[in-house]
Motif scaffolding. Structure first.
Motif: not given
Length: 312
Positions: A77-80, A85-88, A95-102, A129-133
């Motif tokens: 999971l990645v929030l920002n 960068h840490r995931a790369v 990776v799964r990105l997260v945004v809260s709808a509320s 995207r640049d890292a191909g992940i």
């Protein structure tokens, strides 16, 4: 048999993140490998978030390294952008990105309202995207928020549109506090399918009010084939007051198998791993199957010798 479903096991991330005990990295890796052997090919194994806010996720890079070469896809999971960068750097496969709808939960979970977090996620997506992940998107509080109440479906659609513009592979709708009814799920799925095709929509359900299995079955009827679940019903969000465990992987597998839907998961191996996970966290787990007498799953129980059929 109905169309097969894909279950993503999230116990190692959403399950462990809120536990008061810290499970050693080596045990996390051992459990993950056992889950793969049981047939789960998608695992959410950690989160690249601030270790002071979620200490149990501090070893995510080490868990990812320990799963190198497994025949599965470990998600993180990645929030920002910093998390991306840490995931790369860790060589995260997905990776799964997260945004809260509320806005209320977005401030509690991400430190900013939804619109601002959407901008951060765009920067994170560019790094990946640049890292191909490959990356997916998750809409947290897609149904109810612990701070703002019911989430208008229009807000969910706006986040879905933002994700679609970033080119996410899949979109997951999360019932973060477990209040969604089957009707809530049906309305949200129908709405986002105007943005993302149903075969790219998944559900992340918590079971606070006992409606997660019914909601999953409703979504299956609408064409959803991807579901998150945590073994034994483990889980909860540290930034969502009142949230309890995820829909249990063992219960969800049982439901789909009873209805003739393939999951690719071995229920008996899953039951043994549930005991291992309970030992790791030091408490019993909450799935329905954890509370019934042990016997080979999904097999009829033979009648006792000499039993009389009492049916009218």
């Amino acid at each position: 048999m109905g169309d097969a479903v894909v279950i993503t096991e999230v116990a190692l991330r959403d399950g462990l993140q809120i536990e008061p005990v810290s499970v050693p990295t080596a045990e996390k890796v051992r459990l993950a490998r056992g889950l793969v052997a049981a047939g789960l090919r998608h695992l959410e194994v950690g989160a690249f978030v601030h270790p002071e806010r979620v200490p149990n996720m501090a070893d995510t890079a080490e868990v990812v390294a320990g799963l190198a070469g497994v025949p599965a896809t470990p998600h993180t999971l990645v929030l920002n952008e910093r998390g991306a960068h840490r995931a790369v750097a860790a060589g995260a496969p997905a990776v799964r990105l997260v945004v809260s709808a509320s806005d209320g939960h977005s401030r509690a979970n991400g430190g900013a309202p939804t619109a601002e977090v959407c901008g951060r996620i765009a920067a994170a997506a560019a790094v990946l995207r640049d890292a191909g992940i490959p990356f997916e998107g998750c809409v947290a509080t897609a149904f109810h928020c612990p701070f703002d109440g019911p989430t208008p479906v229009e807000r969910v659609v706006r986040v879905a549109e933002h994700y679609a513009a970033l080119g996410v592979r899949r979109l997951h709708l999360a019932d973060t506090i477990g209040r969604a009814s089957p009707g809530d799920v049906a309305r949200a799925v129908a709405a986002v399918c105007g943005v993302v095709p149903v075969d790219r929509v998944g559900l992340h359900l918590h079971d606070t009010y006992g409606m997660a299995a019914a909601s999953a079955w409703t979504a299956y009827g609408l064409g959803v084939r991807r579901f998150d679940a945590a073994l034994g019903g483990l889980g909860g969000c540290p930034f969502a007051p009142g949230a309890t465990g995820n829909v249990a992987t063992d219960d969800l597998v049982h439901l789909f198998h009873r209805e003739g839907v393939d999951t690719g998961v071995d229920p008996e191996r899953l039951a043994a791993l549930r005991d291992d996970l309970a030992a790791a966290v030091g408490r019993p787990l909450d799935s329905a199957l954890a509370r019934v007498p042990a016997r080979p799953a999904d097999r009829p129980v033979p009648a006792a010798a000499g039993a009389i059929d009492s049916a009218p």
